[in-house]
Design a protein around this motif. Structure first.
Motif, PDB file in Angstrom:
ATOM      1  N   ASN A   1       1.153  -1.646   0.215  1.00 16.13           N
ATOM      2  CA  ASN A   1       0.304  -0.009   0.124  1.00 16.13           C
ATOM      3  C   ASN A   1       1.146   0.914   0.101  1.00 16.13           C
ATOM      4  OD1 ASN A   1      -2.332  -1.681  -0.253  1.00 16.13           O
ATOM      5  ND2 ASN A   1      -1.896  -1.628   2.830  1.00 16.13           N
ATOM      6  N   GLN A   2       0.920   2.416  -1.105  1.00 14.61           N
ATOM      7  CA  GLN A   2       1.998   2.843  -1.116  1.00 14.61           C
ATOM      8  C   GLN A   2       1.422   4.568  -1.610  1.00 14.61           C
ATOM      9  OE1 GLN A   2       4.340   1.901  -4.846  1.00 14.61           O
ATOM     10  NE2 GLN A   2       5.501   0.613  -2.609  1.00 14.61           N
TER      11      GLN A   2
ATOM     12  N   LYS B   1       3.697  -3.006   5.824  1.00 10.77           N
ATOM     13  CA  LYS B   1       5.174  -3.387   6.281  1.00 10.77           C
ATOM     14  C   LYS B   1       4.317  -4.567   5.178  1.00 10.77           C
ATOM     15  CE  LYS B   1       8.346  -6.401   8.847  1.00 10.77           C
ATOM     16  NZ  LYS B   1       9.349  -6.098   8.488  1.00 10.77           N
ATOM     17  N   ALA B   2       4.988  -5.144   4.032  1.00  7.96           N
ATOM     18  CA  ALA B   2       4.598  -6.106   3.327  1.00  7.96           C
ATOM     19  C   ALA B   2       5.819  -7.458   3.267  1.00  7.96           C
ATOM     20  CB  ALA B   2       5.306  -5.704   1.936  1.00  7.96           C
ATOM     21  N   GLN B   3       5.065  -8.180   3.446  1.00  4.82           N
ATOM     22  CA  GLN B   3       5.878  -9.873   3.476  1.00  4.82           C
ATOM     23  C   GLN B   3       6.464  -9.886   2.885  1.00  4.82           C
ATOM     24  OE1 GLN B   3       3.336 -13.200   2.949  1.00  4.82           O
ATOM     25  NE2 GLN B   3       4.058 -14.419   3.875  1.00  4.82           N
ATOM     26  N   GLY B   4       7.476 -11.053   3.548  1.00  4.31           N
ATOM     27  CA  GLY B   4       8.981 -11.215   2.584  1.00  4.31           C
ATOM     28  C   GLY B   4       9.735 -12.131   3.543  1.00  4.31           C
ATOM     29  N   PRO B   5       9.697 -12.747   3.160  1.00  7.51           N
ATOM     30  CA  PRO B   5      11.601 -14.010   3.733  1.00  7.51           C
ATOM     31  C   PRO B   5      12.292 -13.447   5.036  1.00  7.51           C
ATOM     32  CG  PRO B   5      11.862 -14.759   1.189  1.00  7.51           C
ATOM     33  CD  PRO B   5      11.062 -13.070   1.347  1.00  7.51           C
ATOM     34  N   SER B   6      12.249 -13.830   5.752  1.00 10.25           N
ATOM     35  CA  SER B   6      12.982 -13.466   7.805  1.00 10.25           C
ATOM     36  C   SER B   6      14.164 -12.888   7.219  1.00 10.25           C
ATOM     37  CB  SER B   6      12.775 -14.501   8.247  1.00 10.25           C
ATOM     38  OG  SER B   6      13.467 -14.262   9.620  1.00 10.25           O
ATOM     39  N   GLY B   7      14.147 -11.541   7.162  1.00 11.17           N
ATOM     40  CA  GLY B   7      15.457 -10.777   7.867  1.00 11.17           C
ATOM     41  C   GLY B   7      15.666 -10.774   6.077  1.00 11.17           C
TER      42      GLY B   7
ATOM     43  N   ASP C   1      13.792  -7.754   4.505  1.00 11.65           N
ATOM     44  CA  ASP C   1      13.181  -6.241   4.715  1.00 11.65           C
ATOM     45  C   ASP C   1      13.111  -5.543   3.283  1.00 11.65           C
ATOM     46  OD1 ASP C   1      12.937  -7.144   6.840  1.00 11.65           O
ATOM     47  OD2 ASP C   1      14.153  -5.945   8.067  1.00 11.65           O
ATOM     48  N   TYR C   2      11.518  -4.977   2.731  1.00  5.01           N
ATOM     49  CA  TYR C   2      11.128  -4.400   1.917  1.00  5.01           C
ATOM     50  C   TYR C   2      11.235  -2.995   2.643  1.00  5.01           C
ATOM     51  CZ  TYR C   2       9.089  -8.115  -1.002  1.00  5.01           C
ATOM     52  OH  TYR C   2       9.434  -8.978  -1.792  1.00  5.01           O
ATOM     53  N   LYS C   3      12.045  -2.048   1.605  1.00  6.09           N
ATOM     54  CA  LYS C   3      12.579  -0.569   1.738  1.00  6.09           C
ATOM     55  C   LYS C   3      10.567   0.070   1.176  1.00  6.09           C
ATOM     56  CE  LYS C   3      15.363   1.328  -1.232  1.00  6.09           C
ATOM     57  NZ  LYS C   3      16.606   1.659  -1.747  1.00  6.09           N
ATOM     58  N   LYS C   4      10.595   1.094   2.669  1.00  7.64           N
ATOM     59  CA  LYS C   4       9.585   2.094   2.450  1.00  7.64           C
ATOM     60  C   LYS C   4       9.518   2.839   1.640  1.00  7.64           C
ATOM     61  CE  LYS C   4       7.516   0.586   6.231  1.00  7.64           C
ATOM     62  NZ  LYS C   4       6.256   0.154   6.679  1.00  7.64           N
ATOM     63  N   PHE C   5      10.546   3.690   1.011  1.00  2.34           N
ATOM     64  CA  PHE C   5      11.180   3.991  -0.191  1.00  2.34           C
ATOM     65  C   PHE C   5      11.492   3.448  -0.947  1.00  2.34           C
ATOM     66  CE2 PHE C   5      12.748   7.751  -2.169  1.00  2.34           C
ATOM     67  CZ  PHE C   5      12.015   8.677  -2.778  1.00  2.34           C
TER      68      PHE C   5
ATOM     69  N   ILE D   1      13.702  -2.104  -4.336  1.00  6.09           N
ATOM     70  CA  ILE D   1      12.797  -2.443  -3.227  1.00  6.09           C
ATOM     71  C   ILE D   1      13.592  -3.340  -2.284  1.00  6.09           C
ATOM     72  CG2 ILE D   1      11.381  -4.359  -4.182  1.00  6.09           C
ATOM     73  CD1 ILE D   1       8.945  -2.018  -3.078  1.00  6.09           C
ATOM     74  N   ASN D   2      13.619  -4.080  -2.408  1.00  8.63           N
ATOM     75  CA  ASN D   2      14.965  -5.611  -1.798  1.00  8.63           C
ATOM     76  C   ASN D   2      15.846  -5.688  -2.084  1.00  8.63           C
ATOM     77  OD1 ASN D   2      15.555  -8.339  -0.088  1.00  8.63           O
ATOM     78  ND2 ASN D   2      12.459  -8.071   0.305  1.00  8.63           N
ATOM     79  N   LYS D   3      16.717  -4.990  -1.247  1.00  8.94           N
ATOM     80  CA  LYS D   3      18.672  -5.307  -1.635  1.00  8.94           C
ATOM     81  C   LYS D   3      18.769  -7.290  -1.891  1.00  8.94           C
ATOM     82  CE  LYS D   3      21.745  -4.737   1.030  1.00  8.94           C
ATOM     83  NZ  LYS D   3      22.423  -3.208   2.512  1.00  8.94           N
TER      84      LYS D   3
END
Length: 189
Positions: free
Chosen positions: A95-96, A129-135, A137-141, A169-171
């Motif tokens: 949601n952005q 907070k978007a769901q992704g694999p543990s550790g 994380d998706y960036k906010k900006f 968005i996810n390094k």
């Protein structure tokens, strides 16, 4: 800090629109809604079965200028994706708040019909907070670019655009965004 920059950009956009209106160079405001199809392209080989999903957007735009114009927008955008990683399925939902700042040109410019093309930077801030694999994380900006083609028939406005994230968005997963959007709106004035 990034949130403050986002609010500062919105304030600059509003002040710019007000200053240009005072110069009587053609100012239009409008509302729009539409559908998105989003993907999270990655070169990370461990991510498999990538699928885009349909989302929606709601927003407002200003168009400043006559033939050559500036079009800032503020949109609420939702999109989803799905992929497999490490034997698990993930379905991140975003949601952005989205702020495209486009410069455009009207190829056809009459009172009844406008055919437009535009491009520019595209800034997004994720509200959830978007769901992704543990550790991972998706960036906010997220910063990217947008290309747009549109037509105005009287007060009705139709746009098709593609937004591509230039920052990851996810390094960790090496993901960027790719969003195709089709929206319909109307000019308020």
């Amino acid at each position: 800090m990034k949130t403050n920059r986002f609010y500062l950009m919105i304030a600059v956009m509003v002040m710019t629109a007000g200053a240009v209106k005072a110069q009587d160079t053609g100012l239009t405001f409008g509302l729009k809604a539409g559908l998105n199809y989003a993907t999270l392209p990655t070169s990370f080989k461990e991510v498999t079965d990538k699928k885009g999903k349909v989302g929606y957007n709601l927003g407002a735009f200003a168009r400043v200028g006559k033939t050559l114009y500036f079009q800032p927008e503020l949109n609420y955008v939702t999109f989803k994706s799905a992929y497999n990683y490490a034997s698990n399925t993930y379905k991140p939902k975003f949601n952005q708040l989205n702020l495209p700042l486009m410069v455009g040109y009207k190829l056809i410019n009459t009172a009844a019909l406008n055919l437009r093309v535009s491009a520019g930077p595209d800034l997004s801030y994720t509200l959830n907070k978007a769901q992704g694999p543990s550790g991972f994380d998706y960036k906010k900006f997220n910063a990217g670019g947008v290309i747009n083609a549109g037509v105005d028939i009287g007060s009705l406005t139709i746009d098709a655009r593609y937004s591509r994230g230039l920052t990851k968005i996810n390094k960790d997963l090496n993901e960027k965004t790719g969003i195709f959007n089709l929206s319909v709106g109307f000019k308020v004035f």
